[in-house]
Every structure is written in structure tokens, then in C-alpha cells.
Design a protein around this motif. Structure first.
Motif, short mmCIF file in Angstrom:
data_model
loop_
_atom_site.label_atom_id
_atom_site.label_comp_id
_atom_site.label_asym_id
_atom_site.label_seq_id
_atom_site.Cartn_x
_atom_site.Cartn_y
_atom_site.Cartn_z
N ARG A 1 0.28 -0.99 -0.15
CA ARG A 1 0.12 -0.50 -0.14
C ARG A 1 0.80 1.41 -0.09
O ARG A 1 1.90 1.05 0.51
N SER A 2 0.40 1.86 -0.59
CA SER A 2 1.27 3.27 -0.82
C SER A 2 0.31 4.74 0.95
O SER A 2 -0.86 3.92 0.52
N LYS A 3 0.49 5.77 0.81
CA LYS A 3 0.23 6.04 1.11
C LYS A 3 0.87 8.11 1.56
O LYS A 3 1.62 7.66 1.76
N ASN A 4 0.02 9.14 1.89
CA ASN A 4 0.83 10.49 1.27
C ASN A 4 1.79 10.10 3.59
O ASN A 4 0.36 9.78 4.78
N ASP B 1 4.09 0.85 2.72
CA ASP B 1 4.30 -0.38 3.20
C ASP B 1 3.95 -2.01 2.49
O ASP B 1 3.17 -1.80 1.79
#
Length: 85
Positions: free
Chosen positions: A17-20, A29
Motif C-alpha cells: 500500500r502507499s500513503k501520503n 508499506d
């Protein structure tokens, strides 16, 4: 072992996953099925800063790779190309 001989990251990880992480940083992650697979991927250079830097258009020195063996997770932070917000 090299990446050419390894299964794909999609096969080794249960979640990616990607996140700001603020207006100027992107965090990825990667949750591996277990710590052994995580160590194999790291040992093969799968998250080498020079490789990730070329993929995300940043200097290798700006790439942060943070393995968390107890959780079988690797956290990667790279600068965003365009500031969010």
C-alpha cells in the motif's frame, strides 16, 4: 540469489500500500507473508535505494528503506515529485 531468480513481489507480499506521509513524502508499506521472505527480497536487492530512486525519480540518498523484521514489513519513503495539498 538475484531478483531474476525470485518470485515477484506480488507473490511474496500479502499487502502493498502507499500513503501520503505529509505534503512532500510518499510512503510505501510492503507486508510480506513472513520475515524469511522479506529477508530474501532485501538480500536480493529488491529495495536497493539506487533502484527505487530511478523508479521514483529521486536521488538514492533521498530513499529511506526501513525493514521491520518482527512484523515482516518494509516501509519505504521517497520524496514526492509534486507537493500535495
Amino acid at each position: 540469489m538475484t531478483l531474476r531468480n525470485m518470485p515477484t513481489l506480488r507473490d511474496l507480499a500479502s499487502t502493498i500500500r502507499s500513503k501520503n506521509a505529509g505534503p512532500s513524502t510518499l510512503t510505501l508499506d510492503v507486508f510480506f507473508h513472513d520475515a524469511v521472505l522479506m529477508q530474501r527480497w532485501l538480500g536480493a536487492g529488491g529495495f536497493a535505494p539506487d533502484r527505487l530512486g530511478s523508479l521514483y525519480g529521486c536521488a538514492p540518498s533521498d530513499v529511506r528503506v526501513m525493514p521491520m523484521p518482527a512484523l515482516a514489513v518494509v516501509k519505504i519513503s521517497v520524496p514526492r515529485r509534486v507537493v500535495a495539498g
